[in-house]
Design a protein around this motif. Structure first.
Motif, PDB file in Angstrom:
ATOM      1  N   GLY A  32       0.829  -1.203   0.000  1.00  0.00           N
ATOM      2  CA  GLY A  32       0.000   0.000   0.000  1.00  0.00           C
ATOM      3  C   GLY A  32       0.863   1.253   0.000  1.00  0.00           C
ATOM      4  N   ALA A  43      -8.749  -1.056  -1.636  1.00  0.00           N
ATOM      5  CA  ALA A  43      -8.241  -0.141  -0.615  1.00  0.00           C
ATOM      6  C   ALA A  43      -8.371   1.313  -1.071  1.00  0.00           C
ATOM      7  N   LYS A 100     -10.678   4.059   0.685  1.00  0.00           N
ATOM      8  CA  LYS A 100     -10.082   5.306   1.190  1.00  0.00           C
ATOM      9  C   LYS A 100     -10.961   6.503   0.804  1.00  0.00           C
ATOM     10  N   ALA A 156      -6.664  -6.184   1.808  1.00  0.00           N
ATOM     11  CA  ALA A 156      -7.363  -4.898   1.657  1.00  0.00           C
ATOM     12  C   ALA A 156      -7.245  -4.019   2.911  1.00  0.00           C
ATOM     13  N   LEU A 203      -5.447  -0.420   3.042  1.00  0.00           N
ATOM     14  CA  LEU A 203      -6.236   0.763   3.384  1.00  0.00           C
ATOM     15  C   LEU A 203      -5.554   1.542   4.513  1.00  0.00           C
ATOM     16  N   GLN A 206      -3.105  -0.086  12.295  1.00  0.00           N
ATOM     17  CA  GLN A 206      -3.867  -1.273  11.904  1.00  0.00           C
ATOM     18  C   GLN A 206      -3.686  -2.389  12.928  1.00  0.00           C
TER      19      GLN A 206
END
Ligand SMILES: Cc1cc2nc3c(=O)[nH]c(=O)nc-3n(C[C@H](O)[C@H](O)[C@H](O)COP(=O)(O)OP(=O)(O)OC[C@H]3O[C@@H](n4cnc5c(N)ncnc54)[C@H](O)[C@@H]3O)c2cc1C
Lengths: 310, 250
Positions: A104, B99, B103, B128, B132, B140
């Protein structure tokens, strides 16, 4: 190009899965660097440096990394990413937590749980609880990948050790705090890499450990369980084998009182020899078992333990 | 506090799937679909937080093709307050795209907590939530088996290799839900009927500015090599004899 491998370890020992990730990385025929994140990891770094194919070990050591948290580890990897085209790790909880975050941050896709790598960028991975295998190709400049350890050979010991380079740790992400842990201390081998796994289902009830423990110990094996046994509280979660638990591929897997649901098979059907003990002759587990015994587990399991003593 | 829960519609976990004869994809025609079991657990957890008075509003969001409202209907029937679908016109959404679209939804809904399943049982990617969290730069916690909200922190017990670990996250945060977190409530038929009448808001994926084009190309889908069933033995003694002969007993 170079490959960066995130090592999984417990602070003292490099996990066997990490050696297999190094084995998998050979697909790229590129220099392999191993990243060891933690606190007081000198001996883990030394173990990694001695493995065949490892060109360098990068060590990031700090007190706040004693229990590495995803945000911190992902930041470390991101700061190194410019030098690597592949970021790889075994598909353990550490990597499942960290690598998607890395992907990410880097704005790249991730390949999870690869069982085959055709370098530079094609992979085979299980989908639908291993009912199907998908061959996929990634178009990103940096490939972020976790590999199923049981599908790759472990890197052997090398004749000489690679260099170990210490890097400064970035400041901790203070928005996450490690509070506590509870690990089941056990003298048995680690489930994911055990040579023998003795597994049970929910029908053992409260006698799960009492019946399976002696058999596992007799065989020098680890204990595995179905989700149903875990949900019912008969076995601890870390023993769960399957789609959402640990994937194993031991030389011998003994499945007692296990129906053989696809989610369980996903975690054990690559075992070399499978034994099934079930009183239902039509149980699905018999379709994958090399040796099936139709019997009541409450008789057969203790009998088997006893027979192995002779 | 507002909670956002993401739900996906997947092949029912009891249904065996097959590849299409040409190996191009998974055969989904006429296959029974259902809400992803891990997402159902995320919805249940949000409902429990609301019942405890920690949460004031639950928004369920689903992404993708026209069929996904069914998962939202299920969430509405379970008791979420609002449902939102992001239309992407049939593009197959990969975790990074999921993701990015989530967002965009987070930025307009401003939840204090996002709950998602730890993996979808179709692609088994498990990415995911973490992606995100990275895109939002939020803390997280993955594989949650226990969740408490205390002040401005989420205290999460998570399942790790060899045991469990507890961490505390400053909110807002993303939490991914594991099986043991809870057992989702049973959806009663009248609730399902009622949910059919509730409005589902729609957001056009193209308006979010998110790039949801696939990064990974699926070249082939095939069944793995099947194991052959072996033999049945008549007794424990015979089993031991066979095992000794096969060399797996050292
Ligand atoms: C999203 C999802 C993910 C899942 N992930 C996993 C996973 O990772 N791992 C997993 O294991 N499961 C998983 N499951 C659950 C899985 O579908 C099955 O429910 C589970 O594996 C069944 O466990 P079991 O065989 O112990 O129980 P059961 O299905 O109840 O089977 C018990 C078996 O024991 C036999 N038996 C009963 N008594 C005796 C006796 N006295 N002697 C001999 N045999 C006896 C019966 O004949 C039967 O075959 C998942 C399910 C879902 C929905």
């Amino acid at each position: 190009m170079s490959v960066l491998i995130l090592a999984d370890h417990d602070g003292r020992q490099l996990k066997a899965a990490t050696r297999r990730a190094i084995g998998a990385a050979k697909a790229w025929s590129a220099p392999i660097h191993v990243l060891v994140v933690g606190s007081a990891t000198a001996s883990v770094a030394e173990q990694a440096a001695k493995l065949d194919g490892v060109a360098k070990v990068l060590r990031v050591d700090a007190a706040h990394l004693a229990h590495p948290l995803a945000a911190d580890v992902a930041n470390i990897i991101k700061s190194l990413a410019g030098d690597f085209q592949v970021i790889l790790a075994p598909h353990t909880t550490l990597a499942k937590d960290v690598l998607p975050r890395v992907a990410g941050l880097l704005d790249v896709a991730m390949i999870a749980d690869a069982v085959e790598i055709t370098a530079p960028s094609t992979y085979v991975r299980p989908i639908y609880a291993g009912n199907l295998l998908a061959t996929v190709e990634s178009s990103d400049a940096i490939q972020v990948v976790t590999v199923r350890a049981t599908s790759f050979p472990a890197a052997a010991e090398a004749a000489s050790a690679a260099a170990i380079e210490s890097l400064a740790a970035p400041a901790a992400d203070t928005r996450v705090r490690w509070v506590s842990e509870s690990r089941n201390a056990s003298d048995r081998p680690e489930l994911a890499s055990a040579r023998v796994v003795v597994a049970g289902g929910r029908s053992f009830g409260e006698r799960f450990e009492e019946l399976l423990g002696p058999l596992a110990d007799k065989l020098g094996g680890a204990i595995g369980a179905t989700r149903a046994a875990v949900d019912a509280g008969f076995a601890p979660n870390e023993q769960q084998v399957g789609q959402t638990g640990t994937v194993v591929a031991p030389e011998l897997y003994i499945a007692a009182g296990i129906s053989g649901a696809q989610q369980h098979l996903a975690g054990m059907k690559d075992s070399q020899v499978i034994v099934a003990i079930n009183h239902d002759p039509d149980a699905a587990i018999f379709q994958v078992a090399d040796f099936g015994l139709v019997a009541d587990l409450f008789d057969a399991v203790p009998q088997l333990t006893k027979a192995l003593e002779q | 506090m507002k909670v956002l829960v993401a739900v996906k519609r997947v092949v029912d976990h009891n249904v065996p799937v097959r590849a299409k004869p040409d190996g191009s994809d998974v055969e989904l025609d006429g296959v029974r679909m259902n809400i992803n079991p891990f997402d159902e657990i995320a919805v249940e957890e949000a409902l429990r937080l609301k019942e405890k008075g920690v949460v004031t509003e639950i928004v369920a969001v689903s992404l993708g093709s026209a069929a996904s409202p069914e998962a939202l209907r299920h969430a509405l029937a379970m008791g979420v307050d609002r449902a939102l679908v992001v239309e992407t016109g049939g593009v197959f959404l990969q975790p990074l795209a999921v993701a990015k679209l989530l967002k965009a939804v987070v930025e307009c809904e401003q939840p204090g907590l996002v709950l998602v399943g730890k993996q979808a049982i179709d692609n088994d990617a498990g990415q995911a939530g973490q992606m995100l969290a990275a895109l939002l730069d939020w803390p997280q916690a993955t594989f949650a088996s226990e969740l408490k909200v205390e002040g401005n922190e989420a205290v999460v017990t998570r399942e790790v290799d060899g045991g469990v670990e507890t961490i505390a996250l400053t909110l807002p945060a993303v939490v991914t839900c594991d099986l043991r977190l809870n057992a989702p409530r049973f959806v009663k038929l009248p609730n399902l009927m009622m949910a059919k009448k509730k409005p589902i808001e729609t957001l056009a994926g193209s308006e979010t500015g998110a790039d949801f084009a696939p990064r990974i190309k699926r070249l082939k889908v095939a069944a793995p090599a099947q194991r052959k069933a072996g033999i049945k033995v008549g007794s424990v003694a015979e089993l031991v004899e066979k095992l000794r002969a096969s060399g797996v007993l050292s």
